[in-house]
Design an enzyme around this catalytic site. Structure first.
Site, PDB file in Angstrom:
ATOM      1  N   HIS A   9       0.945  -1.302  -0.087  1.00 28.67           N
ATOM      2  CA  HIS A   9       0.077  -0.030  -0.061  1.00 28.67           C
ATOM      3  C   HIS A   9       0.655   1.320  -0.025  1.00 28.67           C
ATOM      4  O   HIS A   9       0.547   2.125  -0.647  1.00 28.67           O
ATOM      5  CB  HIS A   9      -1.015   0.051   1.302  1.00 28.67           C
ATOM      6  CG  HIS A   9      -0.221   0.140   2.395  1.00 28.67           C
ATOM      7  ND1 HIS A   9       0.305  -1.020   3.092  1.00 28.67           N
ATOM      8  CD2 HIS A   9      -0.201   0.919   3.299  1.00 28.67           C
ATOM      9  CE1 HIS A   9       0.883  -0.794   4.360  1.00 28.67           C
ATOM     10  NE2 HIS A   9       0.708   0.560   4.162  1.00 28.67           N
ATOM     11  N   CYS A  66       8.038  -0.195  -1.401  1.00 26.33           N
ATOM     12  CA  CYS A  66       7.255  -0.165  -0.247  1.00 26.33           C
ATOM     13  C   CYS A  66       7.470   1.237   0.291  1.00 26.33           C
ATOM     14  O   CYS A  66       8.024   2.230  -0.148  1.00 26.33           O
ATOM     15  CB  CYS A  66       7.507  -1.237   0.948  1.00 26.33           C
ATOM     16  SG  CYS A  66       9.262  -0.983   1.725  1.00 26.33           S
ATOM     17  N   GLY A  67       7.065   1.459   1.495  1.00 29.23           N
ATOM     18  CA  GLY A  67       7.310   2.858   2.155  1.00 29.23           C
ATOM     19  C   GLY A  67       8.741   3.572   2.001  1.00 29.23           C
ATOM     20  O   GLY A  67       8.941   4.702   1.744  1.00 29.23           O
ATOM     21  N   GLY A  69      11.166   1.223   1.479  1.00 33.49           N
ATOM     22  CA  GLY A  69      12.192   0.262   0.505  1.00 33.49           C
ATOM     23  C   GLY A  69      12.934  -0.840   1.407  1.00 33.49           C
ATOM     24  O   GLY A  69      13.146  -1.856   0.907  1.00 33.49           O
ATOM     25  N   VAL A  70      12.923  -0.835   2.797  1.00 38.11           N
ATOM     26  CA  VAL A  70      13.499  -1.529   3.617  1.00 38.11           C
ATOM     27  C   VAL A  70      12.887  -2.908   3.883  1.00 38.11           C
ATOM     28  O   VAL A  70      13.545  -3.918   3.497  1.00 38.11           O
ATOM     29  CB  VAL A  70      13.687  -0.979   4.788  1.00 38.11           C
ATOM     30  CG1 VAL A  70      14.410  -2.056   5.959  1.00 38.11           C
ATOM     31  CG2 VAL A  70      14.813   0.382   4.996  1.00 38.11           C
ATOM     32  N   GLY A  71      11.436  -2.895   3.990  1.00 40.88           N
ATOM     33  CA  GLY A  71      10.744  -4.259   4.345  1.00 40.88           C
ATOM     34  C   GLY A  71      10.894  -5.052   3.071  1.00 40.88           C
ATOM     35  O   GLY A  71      11.108  -6.100   3.062  1.00 40.88           O
ATOM     36  N   HIS A  99      28.492  -5.224 -10.648  1.00 43.12           N
ATOM     37  CA  HIS A  99      29.383  -5.893  -9.664  1.00 43.12           C
ATOM     38  C   HIS A  99      28.841  -6.710  -8.895  1.00 43.12           C
ATOM     39  O   HIS A  99      29.250  -7.514  -8.562  1.00 43.12           O
ATOM     40  CB  HIS A  99      30.047  -4.683  -8.585  1.00 43.12           C
ATOM     41  CG  HIS A  99      31.018  -3.615  -9.222  1.00 43.12           C
ATOM     42  ND1 HIS A  99      31.765  -2.820  -8.497  1.00 43.12           N
ATOM     43  CD2 HIS A  99      31.074  -3.214 -10.622  1.00 43.12           C
ATOM     44  CE1 HIS A  99      32.245  -2.023  -9.443  1.00 43.12           C
ATOM     45  NE2 HIS A  99      32.216  -2.152 -10.544  1.00 43.12           N
ATOM     46  N   ARG A 110       7.717   6.482  -0.016  1.00 42.41           N
ATOM     47  CA  ARG A 110       7.455   7.651   0.588  1.00 42.41           C
ATOM     48  C   ARG A 110       8.703   8.484   1.126  1.00 42.41           C
ATOM     49  O   ARG A 110       8.622   9.368   1.749  1.00 42.41           O
ATOM     50  CB  ARG A 110       6.904   7.150   2.170  1.00 42.41           C
ATOM     51  CG  ARG A 110       5.287   6.466   2.006  1.00 42.41           C
ATOM     52  CD  ARG A 110       4.888   6.272   3.311  1.00 42.41           C
ATOM     53  NE  ARG A 110       3.374   5.621   3.084  1.00 42.41           N
ATOM     54  CZ  ARG A 110       2.813   4.997   3.807  1.00 42.41           C
ATOM     55  NH1 ARG A 110       3.286   4.540   5.128  1.00 42.41           N
ATOM     56  NH2 ARG A 110       1.550   4.589   3.647  1.00 42.41           N
ATOM     57  N   ARG A 134      36.781 -10.902 -10.632  1.00 47.39           N
ATOM     58  CA  ARG A 134      36.729 -10.620  -9.174  1.00 47.39           C
ATOM     59  C   ARG A 134      35.454 -10.304  -8.963  1.00 47.39           C
ATOM     60  O   ARG A 134      34.733 -10.751  -7.630  1.00 47.39           O
ATOM     61  CB  ARG A 134      37.219  -9.483  -8.851  1.00 47.39           C
ATOM     62  CG  ARG A 134      36.972  -7.940  -9.414  1.00 47.39           C
ATOM     63  CD  ARG A 134      38.006  -6.773  -8.976  1.00 47.39           C
ATOM     64  NE  ARG A 134      37.351  -5.744  -9.858  1.00 47.39           N
ATOM     65  CZ  ARG A 134      37.164  -4.326  -9.446  1.00 47.39           C
ATOM     66  NH1 ARG A 134      37.477  -4.199  -8.299  1.00 47.39           N
ATOM     67  NH2 ARG A 134      36.666  -3.471  -9.939  1.00 47.39           N
TER      68      ARG A 134
END
Length: 151
Positions: A9, A66-67, A69-71, A99, A110, A134
């Site tokens: 949401h 999401c609000g 982006g972490v979740g 990379h 948000r 690498r």
């Protein structure tokens, strides 16, 4: 390039804008939801279908909103084969692909505005994995970690 997109949401409005922009640019888009604004939905529920699509190679890259982006980032990284990162600027959007072979871009609907989100999305989608020794060595270590801790 086939792109999957999902949002809860808190990212729904930004996702809707992105779907239109990406469609206008000619990308093949699959929208994994939410399909309507539902203030009580939970980000893990919308990220699972997108993550599974990445796992099964039904889409080439994914975008999750999401609000903050972490979740969506935390939840997505629980799915084997998903390499998700919360991105707030364009350098990391392309560098993460070049990379680290990042395949899922997570943004906070948000916390950053639509113009910056669009800039980040373009940097992400235009980037290609370098595949140099690498980078591949590091990616192989990440994949080995994923297998080691698979439950």
């Amino acid at each position: 390039m086939k792109i999957g997109i999902a949002a809860d949401h808190a990212g729904y409005e930004q996702k809707q804008k992105l779907v239109q922009q990406l469609t206008d640019m000619g990308y093949d888009i699959t929208d994994y939801g939410a399909n309507t604004y539902e203030p009580t939905d939970d980000y893990p529920d919308v990220i699972i279908p997108l993550g599974m699509a990445l796992l099964h190679k039904e889409v080439d890259r994914g975008i999750a909103v999401c609000g903050s982006g972490v979740g969506v980032s935390v939840a997505a990284n629980k799915i084997p084969g998903v390499r998700a990162a919360l991105i707030t600027e364009s350098y990391s959007a392309h560098q993460g692909v070049e990379h680290d072979d990042m395949n899922l871009l997570c943004v906070g609907g948000r916390v950053i505005g639509p113009m910056l989100i669009w800039e980040i999305v373009q940097a992400f989608l235009n980037a290609k994995y370098d595949g140099g020794e690498r980078f591949q060595r590091r990616l192989d270590k990440v994949i080995a970690l994923e297998k080691q801790f698979k439950s």
